[in-house]
Design a protein around this motif. Structure first.
Motif, PDB file in Angstrom:
ATOM      1  N   LEU A   1      49.258  42.884  69.050  1.00 32.65           N
ATOM      2  CA  LEU A   1      50.192  41.879  69.543  1.00 32.65           C
ATOM      3  C   LEU A   1      50.175  40.705  68.575  1.00 32.65           C
ATOM      4  O   LEU A   1      49.106  40.206  68.220  1.00 32.65           O
ATOM      5  CB  LEU A   1      49.789  41.391  70.941  1.00 32.65           C
ATOM      6  CG  LEU A   1      50.016  42.354  72.105  1.00 32.65           C
ATOM      7  CD1 LEU A   1      49.273  41.860  73.339  1.00 32.65           C
ATOM      8  CD2 LEU A   1      51.505  42.485  72.403  1.00 32.65           C
TER       9      LEU A   1
ATOM     10  N   ALA B   1      49.056  46.883  76.133  1.00 32.68           N
ATOM     11  CA  ALA B   1      49.952  45.877  75.559  1.00 32.68           C
ATOM     12  C   ALA B   1      51.331  46.077  76.153  1.00 32.68           C
ATOM     13  O   ALA B   1      51.543  45.835  77.325  1.00 32.68           O
ATOM     14  CB  ALA B   1      49.944  45.988  74.041  1.00 32.68           C
ATOM     15  N   GLY B   2      52.290  46.540  75.341  1.00 29.98           N
ATOM     16  CA  GLY B   2      53.659  46.595  75.816  1.00 29.98           C
ATOM     17  C   GLY B   2      53.991  47.860  76.586  1.00 29.98           C
ATOM     18  O   GLY B   2      53.423  48.929  76.363  1.00 29.98           O
TER      19      GLY B   2
ATOM     20  N   VAL C   1      57.595  41.212  74.015  1.00 33.39           N
ATOM     21  CA  VAL C   1      57.132  41.159  75.399  1.00 33.39           C
ATOM     22  C   VAL C   1      56.862  39.702  75.760  1.00 33.39           C
ATOM     23  O   VAL C   1      56.946  38.808  74.925  1.00 33.39           O
ATOM     24  CB  VAL C   1      55.851  42.013  75.619  1.00 33.39           C
ATOM     25  CG1 VAL C   1      56.130  43.489  75.332  1.00 33.39           C
ATOM     26  CG2 VAL C   1      54.694  41.517  74.763  1.00 33.39           C
ATOM     27  N   ARG C   2      56.537  39.498  77.019  1.00 33.96           N
ATOM     28  CA  ARG C   2      56.166  38.171  77.544  1.00 33.96           C
ATOM     29  C   ARG C   2      57.143  37.087  77.121  1.00 33.96           C
ATOM     30  O   ARG C   2      56.809  36.150  76.403  1.00 33.96           O
ATOM     31  CB  ARG C   2      54.728  37.833  77.161  1.00 33.96           C
ATOM     32  CG  ARG C   2      54.118  36.715  77.983  1.00 33.96           C
ATOM     33  CD  ARG C   2      52.604  36.701  77.881  1.00 33.96           C
ATOM     34  NE  ARG C   2      51.983  37.719  78.738  1.00 33.96           N
ATOM     35  CZ  ARG C   2      50.692  38.052  78.723  1.00 33.96           C
ATOM     36  NH1 ARG C   2      49.884  37.466  77.870  1.00 33.96           N
ATOM     37  NH2 ARG C   2      50.218  38.966  79.550  1.00 33.96           N
TER      38      ARG C   2
ATOM     39  N   GLU D   1      43.123  42.793  81.514  1.00 33.97           N
ATOM     40  CA  GLU D   1      44.339  42.784  80.698  1.00 33.97           C
ATOM     41  C   GLU D   1      44.216  43.816  79.588  1.00 33.97           C
ATOM     42  O   GLU D   1      44.024  43.496  78.422  1.00 33.97           O
ATOM     43  CB  GLU D   1      44.580  41.385  80.131  1.00 33.97           C
ATOM     44  CG  GLU D   1      45.942  41.236  79.480  1.00 33.97           C
ATOM     45  CD  GLU D   1      46.306  39.793  79.179  1.00 33.97           C
ATOM     46  OE1 GLU D   1      46.537  39.485  78.001  1.00 33.97           O
ATOM     47  OE2 GLU D   1      46.349  38.979  80.114  1.00 33.97           O
TER      48      GLU D   1
ATOM     49  N   HIS E   1      54.606  43.055  79.071  1.00 33.08           N
ATOM     50  CA  HIS E   1      53.183  43.269  78.830  1.00 33.08           C
ATOM     51  C   HIS E   1      52.611  44.023  80.023  1.00 33.08           C
ATOM     52  O   HIS E   1      52.909  43.712  81.179  1.00 33.08           O
ATOM     53  CB  HIS E   1      52.475  41.919  78.667  1.00 33.08           C
ATOM     54  CG  HIS E   1      51.095  42.016  78.093  1.00 33.08           C
ATOM     55  ND1 HIS E   1      50.052  42.646  78.739  1.00 33.08           N
ATOM     56  CD2 HIS E   1      50.576  41.555  76.918  1.00 33.08           C
ATOM     57  CE1 HIS E   1      48.954  42.566  77.998  1.00 33.08           C
ATOM     58  NE2 HIS E   1      49.247  41.921  76.894  1.00 33.08           N
TER      59      HIS E   1
ATOM     60  N   ASN F   1      55.042  43.198  70.294  1.00 31.39           N
ATOM     61  CA  ASN F   1      54.195  44.363  70.515  1.00 31.39           C
ATOM     62  C   ASN F   1      54.423  45.359  69.385  1.00 31.39           C
ATOM     63  O   ASN F   1      55.568  45.688  69.058  1.00 31.39           O
ATOM     64  CB  ASN F   1      54.533  45.013  71.854  1.00 31.39           C
ATOM     65  CG  ASN F   1      53.631  46.185  72.162  1.00 31.39           C
ATOM     66  OD1 ASN F   1      52.457  46.014  72.425  1.00 31.39           O
ATOM     67  ND2 ASN F   1      54.186  47.396  72.148  1.00 31.39           N
TER      68      ASN F   1
END
Length: 398
Positions: free
Chosen positions: A182, A40-41, A211-212, A37, A103, A218
């Motif tokens: 984040l 980020a965005g 995001v998410r 992972e 993300h 972000n």
């Protein structure tokens, strides 16, 4: 037909999915031992989400995304709005696909799930490529030779395949570095943030968006930097309070966000010099290996996804003997557009970072005048382009 894709970033995964949908056997080779992972965005404009729909992945990605309603450009010191553009439903209705903010890991997961695990070779380092008139191959660090009818190099901004094909040319430092963080939505709930914000200031700009499913904010804070202090790394930590010192004197809202950011990463932003061609015989570049750009038009991932879509289209119904000609068509259809976006993104960064005074005032006036006449960002002319379906739709003129 057999294809090898080198690199399992956004571009490589999209290429693997696109080639599989074109009916070909794909082996995806990635040097890391697992998908992680990182990052980020990512903003996905309609030109990218249109292709995700064709790949059958839009619903999966959208379920993990945020749907922004608008984007607000603001002044660095007082937070006054320079101009505002529509996103959301208006953009989707006009361009035929949504504008999403996602993300990076969620996008990567959706793409990876569309590639059978048996087709993925993780923890495999490519140390060479070769080809003849009938086939191409990659050589792994273990000495294994993987044969195919074509090789797609999506191995990123530091692409080794690019050097093997076209000679050494180092990544170019953009003289900027970014602080990345984040923040949980609850941490900024009391702040009067625009849905998507870009704050412009001398030598710096500050970007935030959700995001998410709007659970995370972000944040990307970009500042002029020396190369010696700007490490190119997704995992390099900023020094405690470094982001606040870089943005001293900015709007209290910006400083509040930066102060509340817990884990802050800092990375140098690099690009690549445009190439006159991306392909040689049965081997081609794709994504950042071909056209890495500064992220100031939110089009880096989108252009890689478009590469993948056009590559699959050019190789649909192709036989092994057709590969060199098909790759010529792919590069012909994509190189000018992607190279133009590289230049456009660089110009945007220069505009964002103008010093206070007449130049910045003139920029603000131009932006406000444009927004008064047009609903969408100037770059929206690119959102309308559908390289797989001509004639393309056109937004209102800019």
């Amino acid at each position: 037909m057999r294809a090898i894709v080198v690199g399992a970033g956004i571009g490589g995964l999209a290429a693997a999915v696109s080639l599989r949908r074109a009916g070909h056997e794909v082996t995806l080779v990635e040097q890391t031992p697992r998908f992680t992972e990182l990052g980020a965005g990512i903003q996905l404009a309609p030109n990218a989400t249109r292709e995700l729909r064709r790949l059958g992945l839009l619903d999966t990605v959208a379920a993990q995304s945020a749907y922004p309603s608008h984007i607000s450009f603001r002044s660095w010191s007082d937070g006054l709005e320079i101009c505002r553009y529509e996103l959301g439903r208006e953009a989707e209705d006009t361009f035929g696909a949504p504008y999403l903010q996602v993300h990076r890991a969620d996008l990567q997961q959706a793409l990876a799930a569309a590639v059978p695990p048996a087709s993925v070779r993780l923890d495999t380092v490519v140390v060479g490529v070769d080809q003849d008139a009938k086939s191409a191959c990659v050589v792994t660090g273990d000495g294994e030779v993987l044969d195919a009818d074509l090789v797609v190099a999506a191995d990123g901004i530091r692409s080794a395949v690019r050097q093997w094909l076209f000679g050494k040319d180092a990544a170019v430092f953009s003289h900027t570095a970014a602080f990345r963080a984040l923040l949980p939505a609850a941490e900024v709930a009391d702040l009067d943030l625009p849905d998507t914000g870009i704050w412009l200031g001398p030598g710096r700009h500050f970007v935030h968006y959700w995001v998410r499913r709007r659970e995370l904010l972000n944040v990307v804070a970009v500042a002029t930097a020396d190369e010696s202090a700007a490490q190119e790394s997704w995992t390099a930590r900023a020094e405690p309070g470094e982001q606040l010192r870089e943005f001293e004197g900015w709007s209290p809202t910006v400083l509040d966000v930066l102060e509340r950011a817990g884990q802050v990463f800092r990375y140098g932003i690099y690009t690549r010099t445009p190439l006159a061609r991306w392909n040689t015989g049965r081997i081609t570049l794709l994504g950042d290996s071909a056209h890495a750009m500064v992220p100031f038009q939110a089009q880096g991932a989108a252009q890689a996804i478009l590469d993948a879509a056009v590559l699959g289209d050019c190789l649909a119904d192709a036989a092994p003997t057709d590969v060199p000609e098909a790759l010529e068509r792919y590069v012909h259809r994509r190189l000018t557009t992607a190279t133009g976006m590289q230049a456009r993104s660089t110009r945007a960064g220069a505009e964002f970072h103008l010093p206070d005074g007449p130049e910045a005032e003139a920029r603000n006036s131009r932006m406000a005048a444009h927004a008064a006449e047009h609903r969408f960002l100037p770059v929206a002319t690119e959102w309308a382009v559908d390289p797989l379906n001509e004639p393309k739709p056109e937004p209102e003129p800019t």
